[in-house]
Design a protein around this motif. Structure first.
Motif, mmCIF file in Angstrom:
data_model
loop_
_atom_site.group_PDB
_atom_site.id
_atom_site.type_symbol
_atom_site.label_atom_id
_atom_site.label_comp_id
_atom_site.label_asym_id
_atom_site.label_seq_id
_atom_site.Cartn_x
_atom_site.Cartn_y
_atom_site.Cartn_z
ATOM 1 N N ARG A 160 -28.301 67.574 1.452
ATOM 2 C CA ARG A 160 -27.082 67.657 0.412
ATOM 3 C C ARG A 160 -28.366 68.454 -1.146
ATOM 4 N NH1 ARG A 160 -23.398 64.575 1.904
ATOM 5 N NH2 ARG A 160 -23.838 62.908 1.039
ATOM 6 N N LEU A 161 -29.889 66.824 -0.804
ATOM 7 C CA LEU A 161 -30.745 66.745 -2.296
ATOM 8 C C LEU A 161 -31.357 67.886 -2.483
ATOM 9 C CD1 LEU A 161 -32.089 63.493 -1.268
ATOM 10 C CD2 LEU A 161 -30.413 64.070 -3.888
ATOM 11 N N LEU A 162 -31.344 68.343 -0.888
ATOM 12 C CA LEU A 162 -31.780 69.463 -1.202
ATOM 13 C C LEU A 162 -31.902 70.747 -1.103
ATOM 14 C CD1 LEU A 162 -35.380 70.550 -0.392
ATOM 15 C CD2 LEU A 162 -34.821 71.436 2.286
ATOM 16 N N GLU A 163 -30.318 70.833 -1.267
ATOM 17 C CA GLU A 163 -30.032 71.839 -1.283
ATOM 18 C C GLU A 163 -29.937 71.938 -3.275
ATOM 19 O OE1 GLU A 163 -26.546 73.381 1.947
ATOM 20 O OE2 GLU A 163 -25.756 71.499 1.083
ATOM 21 N N ASP A 164 -29.661 70.986 -3.738
ATOM 22 C CA ASP A 164 -29.034 71.500 -4.565
ATOM 23 C C ASP A 164 -30.549 71.314 -5.614
ATOM 24 O OD1 ASP A 164 -27.060 69.688 -4.743
ATOM 25 O OD2 ASP A 164 -26.860 67.913 -5.170
ATOM 26 N N LYS A 165 -31.730 70.542 -4.721
ATOM 27 C CA LYS A 165 -32.916 70.911 -5.508
ATOM 28 C C LYS A 165 -32.704 72.787 -5.686
ATOM 29 C CE LYS A 165 -36.255 68.463 -4.265
ATOM 30 N NZ LYS A 165 -36.459 67.446 -4.920
ATOM 31 N N LEU A 166 -32.866 73.078 -4.308
ATOM 32 C CA LEU A 166 -33.001 74.838 -3.982
ATOM 33 C C LEU A 166 -31.965 75.378 -4.953
ATOM 34 C CD1 LEU A 166 -33.952 75.038 -0.728
ATOM 35 C CD2 LEU A 166 -35.569 75.450 -3.289
ATOM 36 N N GLU A 167 -30.868 74.505 -4.970
ATOM 37 C CA GLU A 167 -30.058 75.149 -6.249
ATOM 38 C C GLU A 167 -29.333 76.524 -5.036
ATOM 39 O OE1 GLU A 167 -31.002 76.673 -10.249
ATOM 40 O OE2 GLU A 167 -30.725 74.800 -10.537
ATOM 41 N N THR A 168 -28.781 76.065 -4.393
ATOM 42 C CA THR A 168 -28.285 77.241 -3.447
ATOM 43 C C THR A 168 -27.710 76.875 -1.680
ATOM 44 O OG1 THR A 168 -28.514 79.051 -2.048
ATOM 45 C CG2 THR A 168 -30.165 77.814 -1.865
ATOM 46 N N ARG A 169 -26.902 76.882 -0.941
ATOM 47 C CA ARG A 169 -26.300 76.683 -0.054
ATOM 48 C C ARG A 169 -27.525 77.373 0.955
ATOM 49 N NH1 ARG A 169 -21.182 76.203 0.260
ATOM 50 N NH2 ARG A 169 -21.037 75.181 2.357
ATOM 51 N N LEU A 170 -27.305 76.141 2.162
ATOM 52 C CA LEU A 170 -28.188 76.789 3.194
ATOM 53 C C LEU A 170 -27.648 76.159 4.763
ATOM 54 C CD1 LEU A 170 -31.728 74.233 2.648
ATOM 55 C CD2 LEU A 170 -31.148 76.376 1.591
ATOM 56 N N PHE A 171 -26.566 75.760 4.409
ATOM 57 C CA PHE A 171 -25.552 75.720 5.814
ATOM 58 C C PHE A 171 -24.145 76.015 6.174
ATOM 59 C CE2 PHE A 171 -29.754 73.344 6.175
ATOM 60 C CZ PHE A 171 -29.538 73.514 8.124
ATOM 61 N N VAL A 172 -23.100 77.084 6.290
ATOM 62 C CA VAL A 172 -22.103 76.801 6.502
ATOM 63 C C VAL A 172 -21.117 75.786 7.129
ATOM 64 C CG1 VAL A 172 -19.494 78.187 6.760
ATOM 65 C CG2 VAL A 172 -22.625 79.405 5.460
ATOM 66 N N ARG A 173 -20.416 75.072 6.839
ATOM 67 C CA ARG A 173 -19.957 74.046 7.536
ATOM 68 C C ARG A 173 -18.788 74.426 7.969
ATOM 69 N NH1 ARG A 173 -24.238 69.816 4.307
ATOM 70 N NH2 ARG A 173 -24.303 71.819 3.023
ATOM 71 N N THR A 174 -18.425 74.002 8.975
ATOM 72 C CA THR A 174 -16.831 73.847 8.571
ATOM 73 C C THR A 174 -16.244 72.563 10.082
ATOM 74 O OG1 THR A 174 -16.497 75.684 11.432
ATOM 75 C CG2 THR A 174 -16.808 76.703 9.350
ATOM 76 N N SER B 183 -23.782 76.936 10.553
ATOM 77 C CA SER B 183 -24.923 77.972 10.591
ATOM 78 C C SER B 183 -25.554 78.532 9.177
ATOM 79 C CB SER B 183 -23.995 79.578 10.877
ATOM 80 O OG SER B 183 -22.172 79.413 9.597
ATOM 81 N N LEU B 184 -26.597 78.961 9.764
ATOM 82 C CA LEU B 184 -27.471 78.983 8.185
ATOM 83 C C LEU B 184 -26.629 79.644 7.591
ATOM 84 C CD1 LEU B 184 -30.985 79.146 10.397
ATOM 85 C CD2 LEU B 184 -30.127 77.846 7.935
ATOM 86 N N THR B 185 -26.581 79.837 6.129
ATOM 87 C CA THR B 185 -26.831 80.988 5.103
ATOM 88 C C THR B 185 -28.092 81.578 4.938
ATOM 89 O OG1 THR B 185 -27.594 79.890 3.267
ATOM 90 C CG2 THR B 185 -25.892 79.559 3.503
ATOM 91 N N GLU B 186 -27.529 82.711 4.471
ATOM 92 C CA GLU B 186 -28.634 83.496 4.740
ATOM 93 C C GLU B 186 -30.131 83.002 3.645
ATOM 94 O OE1 GLU B 186 -29.847 88.860 2.402
ATOM 95 O OE2 GLU B 186 -27.562 87.573 2.030
ATOM 96 N N ALA B 187 -29.592 82.252 3.181
ATOM 97 C CA ALA B 187 -30.793 81.770 2.369
ATOM 98 C C ALA B 187 -31.687 80.862 3.343
ATOM 99 C CB ALA B 187 -30.115 80.717 0.756
ATOM 100 N N GLY B 188 -30.856 79.694 3.789
ATOM 101 C CA GLY B 188 -31.419 78.918 4.462
ATOM 102 C C GLY B 188 -32.040 79.804 5.995
ATOM 103 N N ASN B 189 -31.446 81.488 6.244
ATOM 104 C CA ASN B 189 -32.399 81.767 7.163
ATOM 105 C C ASN B 189 -33.848 82.514 6.620
ATOM 106 O OD1 ASN B 189 -32.075 82.513 9.254
ATOM 107 N ND2 ASN B 189 -29.937 83.425 8.869
#
Length: 304
Positions: free
Chosen positions: A37-51, A56-62
């Motif tokens: 969550r800290l990394l996603e907040d820093k990058l201001e984007t979601r890196l994973f799709v969680r269910t 799974s990785l998002t496009e940004a994560g990939n």
């Protein structure tokens, strides 16, 4: 950017499972989730799709996956380089020693080493043999002064140095304290303090076998772990103890140390002192240290 957050991202990206990723990093899943969550907040984007069933990785994560791997690899190379530089600038030899060797051998030997190798930094670790040998195998120490076990690990080299002299520790007011030497027969009715055999088999067996060899049974009054504790118990009048002569360097008030008369035989080998190190390893500092030890061995043995 926090490298811990990048490593957390990679662990989840490679396992696509928060539980397994946390286990691989040896942290709690909640801590791992916080790093992500800290990394996603820093990058201001979601890196994973969680269910509830998948990750799974998002496009940004990939898109940052290979760059993240490169960053971690570069950080690890940097850490290794710094460690190597520090090691070359401050050479450290890690030496382990049992208590009698730490009290008697090491103060003399370290002084000799400092005179010939003033730039060598030595760290001394005092522990029992049962703890020193695993540390040698793990690389935590470079050399150990110990009692060689009856069954020796083939991964270790053992070099016999000499036999330590056995003495009797007894209260200064004791009837035997003024004698030039004490025979085992003199101790036939005396209460004895001995170490626990599980942690100090050599010292324990020495006392027991000395009595068995002359047809007597040791009268054990107290079991104690550490040599310092044993000598303090002697001072308190709990009993007498058979200990290595270097133990007298503890200088506990009210305790005298009288030489023990031991008949020629194998029992003396219970107080063998050996140097041990990992077989097949090369270490210039250790070899230089051993070279000085070899030269000074006769002088050191006279004090043991």
């Amino acid at each position: 950017m926090d490298i811990t957050q990048i490593k957390s991202f990679l662990a989840v990206a490679e396992t696509l499972h928060f539980g397994r990723a946390a286990q691989s990093l040896d942290i709690l899943p909640a801590s791992l989730g916080r790093q992500i969550r800290l990394l996603e907040d820093k990058l201001e984007t979601r890196l994973f799709v969680r269910t509830t069933r998948s990750v799974s990785l998002t496009e940004a994560g990939n898109s940052i996956l290979e760059d993240a791997r490169a960053l971690v690899a570069q950080a690890e190379r940097l850490e290794t380089k710094i460690r190597d530089v520090r090691k070359s600038e401050t050479p450290v030899l890690r030496v382990g020693a049992i208590d009698s060797a730490a009290a008697g051998l090491m103060p003399q030997l370290l002084k000799m080493v400092r005179e010939e190798l003033p730039d060598l930094d030595i760290q001394l670790f005092e522990q029992k043999t049962i703890h020193l040998l695993p540390k040698l195998l793990s690389g935590s120490i470079d050399i150990a002064f110990c009692r060689p076990p009856d069954v020796r690990d083939q991964r270790l080299n053992f070099r016999t140095l000499f036999f330590e002299t056995a003495v009797v520790a007894l209260p200064v007011s004791h009837r035997l304290a003024d004698k030039d030497s004490i025979a085992i027969s003199d101790l036939a009715d005396e209460p004895l303090i001995v170490p626990d055999r599980r942690s100090r088999p050599h010292s324990h067996d020495l006392t027991i076998k000395l009595f068995v060899d002359v047809g007597l049974t040791a009268r054990i009054a107290q079991i104690a772990e550490e040599k310092q504790t044993i000598v303090n118990l002697v001072a308190a009048g709990t009993g007498l103890a058979i200990v290595p002569r270097w133990t007298s360097r503890f200088q506990v008030p009210g305790v005298a140390f009288v030489p023990l008369s031991i008949p020629q035989g194998t029992t003396r080998s219970k107080l063998i002192l050996a140097a041990a190190w990992t077989r097949g390893t090369r270490d210039e500092r250790r070899d230089a240290f051993l070279s000085i030890l070899d030269k000074k061995l006769p002088e050191l043995e006279r004090t043991a």
